[in-house]
Write a protein that holds these residues in place. Structure first.
Motif, PDB file in Angstrom:
ATOM      1  N   TRP A   1      38.825  47.502  37.033  1.00 54.02           N
ATOM      2  CA  TRP A   1      38.135  46.245  37.341  1.00 54.02           C
ATOM      3  C   TRP A   1      36.622  46.411  37.164  1.00 54.02           C
ATOM      4  CZ3 TRP A   1      34.590  46.604  41.276  1.00 54.02           C
ATOM      5  CH2 TRP A   1      34.745  47.677  42.177  1.00 54.02           C
ATOM      6  N   ILE A   2      36.151  47.650  37.287  1.00 59.46           N
ATOM      7  CA  ILE A   2      34.715  47.922  37.118  1.00 59.46           C
ATOM      8  C   ILE A   2      34.266  47.518  35.712  1.00 59.46           C
ATOM      9  CG2 ILE A   2      32.968  49.785  37.041  1.00 59.46           C
ATOM     10  CD1 ILE A   2      34.743  51.231  39.177  1.00 59.46           C
ATOM     11  N   TRP A   3      35.184  47.663  34.734  1.00 60.67           N
ATOM     12  CA  TRP A   3      34.843  47.300  33.355  1.00 60.67           C
ATOM     13  C   TRP A   3      34.556  45.797  33.253  1.00 60.67           C
ATOM     14  CZ3 TRP A   3      33.040  49.011  29.015  1.00 60.67           C
ATOM     15  CH2 TRP A   3      33.179  48.244  27.863  1.00 60.67           C
ATOM     16  N   SER A   4      35.334  44.983  33.966  1.00 59.02           N
ATOM     17  CA  SER A   4      35.109  43.529  33.966  1.00 59.02           C
ATOM     18  C   SER A   4      33.728  43.194  34.498  1.00 59.02           C
ATOM     19  CB  SER A   4      36.142  42.827  34.872  1.00 59.02           C
ATOM     20  OG  SER A   4      37.255  42.434  34.137  1.00 59.02           O
ATOM     21  N   VAL A   5      33.387  43.812  35.615  1.00 61.94           N
ATOM     22  CA  VAL A   5      32.085  43.545  36.240  1.00 61.94           C
ATOM     23  C   VAL A   5      30.966  43.986  35.291  1.00 61.94           C
ATOM     24  CG1 VAL A   5      30.595  44.113  38.215  1.00 61.94           C
ATOM     25  CG2 VAL A   5      33.059  43.810  38.550  1.00 61.94           C
ATOM     26  N   PHE A   6      31.146  45.174  34.688  1.00 62.44           N
ATOM     27  CA  PHE A   6      30.159  45.709  33.752  1.00 62.44           C
ATOM     28  C   PHE A   6      29.997  44.773  32.552  1.00 62.44           C
ATOM     29  CE2 PHE A   6      29.454  48.232  29.851  1.00 62.44           C
ATOM     30  CZ  PHE A   6      28.251  48.845  30.159  1.00 62.44           C
ATOM     31  N   TYR A   7      31.131  44.308  32.019  1.00 66.33           N
ATOM     32  CA  TYR A   7      31.113  43.445  30.832  1.00 66.33           C
ATOM     33  C   TYR A   7      30.315  42.159  31.088  1.00 66.33           C
ATOM     34  CZ  TYR A   7      32.761  40.385  27.116  1.00 66.33           C
ATOM     35  OH  TYR A   7      32.803  39.514  26.065  1.00 66.33           O
ATOM     36  N   PHE A   8      30.649  41.466  32.183  1.00 65.47           N
ATOM     37  CA  PHE A   8      29.970  40.202  32.445  1.00 65.47           C
ATOM     38  C   PHE A   8      28.502  40.411  32.823  1.00 65.47           C
ATOM     39  CE2 PHE A   8      34.430  38.770  33.066  1.00 65.47           C
ATOM     40  CZ  PHE A   8      34.428  37.846  32.030  1.00 65.47           C
ATOM     41  N   ALA A   9      28.219  41.520  33.502  1.00 66.50           N
ATOM     42  CA  ALA A   9      26.830  41.820  33.870  1.00 66.50           C
ATOM     43  C   ALA A   9      26.002  42.112  32.615  1.00 66.50           C
ATOM     44  CB  ALA A   9      26.786  43.012  34.822  1.00 66.50           C
ATOM     45  N   MET A  10      26.546  42.898  31.721  1.00 59.92           N
ATOM     46  CA  MET A  10      25.804  43.247  30.511  1.00 59.92           C
ATOM     47  C   MET A  10      25.601  42.027  29.619  1.00 59.92           C
ATOM     48  SD  MET A  10      25.004  46.291  31.012  1.00 59.92           S
ATOM     49  CE  MET A  10      24.268  46.841  29.495  1.00 59.92           C
ATOM     50  N   GLY A  11      26.621  41.180  29.537  1.00 63.42           N
ATOM     51  CA  GLY A  11      26.508  39.963  28.734  1.00 63.42           C
ATOM     52  C   GLY A  11      25.515  38.971  29.304  1.00 63.42           C
TER      53      GLY A  11
ATOM     54  N   ASP B   1      41.660  45.152  32.619  1.00 64.54           N
ATOM     55  CA  ASP B   1      40.587  45.084  33.616  1.00 64.54           C
ATOM     56  C   ASP B   1      40.638  43.774  34.399  1.00 64.54           C
ATOM     57  OD1 ASP B   1      39.742  44.430  30.773  1.00 64.54           O
ATOM     58  OD2 ASP B   1      38.161  43.421  31.888  1.00 64.54           O
ATOM     59  N   ARG B   2      41.029  42.706  33.714  1.00 65.24           N
ATOM     60  CA  ARG B   2      41.133  41.388  34.369  1.00 65.24           C
ATOM     61  C   ARG B   2      42.217  41.422  35.455  1.00 65.24           C
ATOM     62  NH1 ARG B   2      40.359  36.536  31.765  1.00 65.24           N
ATOM     63  NH2 ARG B   2      38.484  37.640  31.120  1.00 65.24           N
ATOM     64  N   GLY B   3      43.366  41.978  35.103  1.00 64.65           N
ATOM     65  CA  GLY B   3      44.472  42.086  36.050  1.00 64.65           C
ATOM     66  C   GLY B   3      44.086  42.931  37.259  1.00 64.65           C
ATOM     67  N   GLN B   4      43.385  44.035  37.000  1.00 68.25           N
ATOM     68  CA  GLN B   4      42.966  44.919  38.095  1.00 68.25           C
ATOM     69  C   GLN B   4      41.924  44.235  38.974  1.00 68.25           C
ATOM     70  OE1 GLN B   4      44.547  47.465  38.900  1.00 68.25           O
ATOM     71  NE2 GLN B   4      45.650  48.053  37.065  1.00 68.25           N
ATOM     72  N   LEU B   5      41.044  43.449  38.350  1.00 69.85           N
ATOM     73  CA  LEU B   5      40.021  42.723  39.125  1.00 69.85           C
ATOM     74  C   LEU B   5      40.683  41.717  40.070  1.00 69.85           C
ATOM     75  CD1 LEU B   5      36.869  42.163  39.404  1.00 69.85           C
ATOM     76  CD2 LEU B   5      37.257  40.258  37.856  1.00 69.85           C
TER      77      LEU B   5
ATOM     78  N   LEU C   1      43.741  30.343  44.876  1.00 73.47           N
ATOM     79  CA  LEU C   1      44.683  29.305  45.302  1.00 73.47           C
ATOM     80  C   LEU C   1      46.115  29.800  45.442  1.00 73.47           C
ATOM     81  CD1 LEU C   1      43.428  26.376  43.021  1.00 73.47           C
ATOM     82  CD2 LEU C   1      43.196  26.536  45.508  1.00 73.47           C
ATOM     83  N   PHE C   2      46.465  30.777  44.606  1.00 72.61           N
ATOM     84  CA  PHE C   2      47.861  31.228  44.568  1.00 72.61           C
ATOM     85  C   PHE C   2      47.926  32.755  44.717  1.00 72.61           C
ATOM     86  CE2 PHE C   2      47.431  27.389  41.859  1.00 72.61           C
ATOM     87  CZ  PHE C   2      48.077  26.498  42.702  1.00 72.61           C
ATOM     88  N   LYS C   3      48.937  33.385  44.093  1.00 76.31           N
ATOM     89  CA  LYS C   3      49.061  34.849  44.203  1.00 76.31           C
ATOM     90  C   LYS C   3      47.955  35.536  43.387  1.00 76.31           C
ATOM     91  CE  LYS C   3      53.949  34.843  45.194  1.00 76.31           C
ATOM     92  NZ  LYS C   3      55.186  35.591  45.215  1.00 76.31           N
ATOM     93  N   PRO C   4      47.587  36.758  43.776  1.00 77.86           N
ATOM     94  CA  PRO C   4      46.456  37.432  43.130  1.00 77.86           C
ATOM     95  C   PRO C   4      46.503  37.432  41.594  1.00 77.86           C
ATOM     96  CG  PRO C   4      47.183  38.710  44.997  1.00 77.86           C
ATOM     97  CD  PRO C   4      48.158  37.575  44.856  1.00 77.86           C
ATOM     98  N   ARG C   5      47.654  37.775  41.035  1.00 76.75           N
ATOM     99  CA  ARG C   5      47.703  37.889  39.573  1.00 76.75           C
ATOM    100  C   ARG C   5      48.394  36.687  38.917  1.00 76.75           C
ATOM    101  NH1 ARG C   5      48.982  43.886  37.541  1.00 76.75           N
ATOM    102  NH2 ARG C   5      49.004  42.698  35.596  1.00 76.75           N
ATOM    103  N   SER C   6      48.141  35.501  39.470  1.00 79.83           N
ATOM    104  CA  SER C   6      48.738  34.286  38.904  1.00 79.83           C
ATOM    105  C   SER C   6      48.297  34.056  37.457  1.00 79.83           C
ATOM    106  CB  SER C   6      48.379  33.060  39.757  1.00 79.83           C
ATOM    107  OG  SER C   6      49.033  33.138  40.998  1.00 79.83           O
ATOM    108  N   TRP C   7      47.065  34.485  37.155  1.00 78.94           N
ATOM    109  CA  TRP C   7      46.579  34.351  35.779  1.00 78.94           C
ATOM    110  C   TRP C   7      47.540  35.020  34.793  1.00 78.94           C
ATOM    111  CZ3 TRP C   7      43.751  32.098  32.201  1.00 78.94           C
ATOM    112  CH2 TRP C   7      43.475  32.790  31.013  1.00 78.94           C
ATOM    113  N   CYS C   8      48.142  36.149  35.217  1.00 73.77           N
ATOM    114  CA  CYS C   8      49.037  36.906  34.335  1.00 73.77           C
ATOM    115  C   CYS C   8      50.248  36.070  33.904  1.00 73.77           C
ATOM    116  CB  CYS C   8      49.509  38.186  35.021  1.00 73.77           C
ATOM    117  SG  CYS C   8      48.152  39.254  35.521  1.00 73.77           S
TER     118      CYS C   8
END
Lengths: 197, 67
Positions: free
Chosen positions: A16-26, A61-65, A170-177
């Motif tokens: 999940w750290i990669w997600s945070v890093f990606y959006f921060a760097m962008g 990374d998205r799933g882990q976040l 709103l729903f379960k943690p990995r609903s996006w999946c």
């Protein structure tokens, strides 16, 4: 919901750290948005090369976040999404919509490279809300089409992350999946590759 | 003696999105994503704790009672 931890802590639980890093760097330099292509290609490498969804299962990374924020810290309600959101028609419809928007982003990049369109130094959220993002790009640092692609990819990644976080809350943690276009495509590939088992 | 009933997880293959959420939280390691297509449970080893059902975003895991 009551926090649920993975049984064994593995190194990929920290991706999940990669997600945070990606959006921060962008946020500071849009050219880093190109790194988002890793998340586009790796799932296909696993699906086509090995016939597995190991990327979704472990290395996304998205799933882990979403798992960390929603599942471990308890920010998710833990409710099951309504059946229409979990239905096949929604899943495949969202995949079609997502891919059309990806195609449109590539077309815009082409127009900028051909000189038929000006570079738009903005991030577009939900494919319609234009958010100025000029500070993240220094004119002339790269070719205009490279910057346009970066803005487009970052828009796509940020929009899908926001949708994922809203679904997580709103729903379960990995609903996006359950609606993720990459997950849908790689599952289709795995089913075909493994003879529809 | 009456029959002993026990709970175990069951996965509806057609609904499963093979995300692996269930595999991650199974305390016995008896839920596995098979060939990137669906999750499967070894019901002989499942203790019916329901953790996989709690995290499944697709609603593909349910708890069943077997004798």
């Amino acid at each position: 919901m009551k926090p649920i931890q993975p049984i064994k802590k593995r190194w990929y639980h920290y991706l999940w750290i990669w997600s945070v890093f990606y959006f921060a760097m962008g946020f500071f330099n849009i050219i880093f948005a190109w790194l988002g292509l890793i998340s586009f290609f790796l799932p296909f490498v696993f699906a086509i090369g090995f016939g597995t969804k190991d990327f979704c299962n472990k290395y996304c990374d998205r799933g882990q976040l979403l798992r960390v924020i929603g599942g471990q810290t308890g920010f998710s309600t833990g409710k099951l999404m309504p059946s229409w959101l979990r239905s096949s028609w929604f899943r495949y419809g969202f995949l079609t919509f997502f891919m059309s928007m990806f195609g449109q982003m590539l077309y815009t990049t082409y127009l900028v490279s051909a000189g038929a369109k000006e570079l738009s130094e903005a991030v577009t959220l939900f494919w319609s809300i234009r958010v100025p993002w000029e500070w993240a790009y220094t004119a002339g640092s790269v070719e205009p089409w490279q910057a346009q692609f970066a803005f487009g990819l970052y828009s796509l990644m940020l929009t899908s992350a926001i949708i994922g976080i809203l679904l997580m809350l709103l729903f379960k943690p990995r609903s996006w999946c359950a609606v993720c276009p990459m997950g849908t495509m790689t599952q289709m590939i795995c089913k075909v590759r493994n003879n529809n088992e | 003696m009456g029959n002993v009933k026990r709970r175990h997880a069951a996965v509806e293959r057609g609904v499963c999105v093979a995300c692996g959420s269930c595999e991650d939280v199974c305390p016995r390691g008896v839920v596995k994503v098979m060939k990137g297509s669906y999750a499967a449970v070894d019901i002989s080893l499942c203790i019916g704790c329901g953790r996989c059902e709690m995290v499944c975003p697709a609603g593909a895991v349910t708890m069943e009672v077997a004798e």
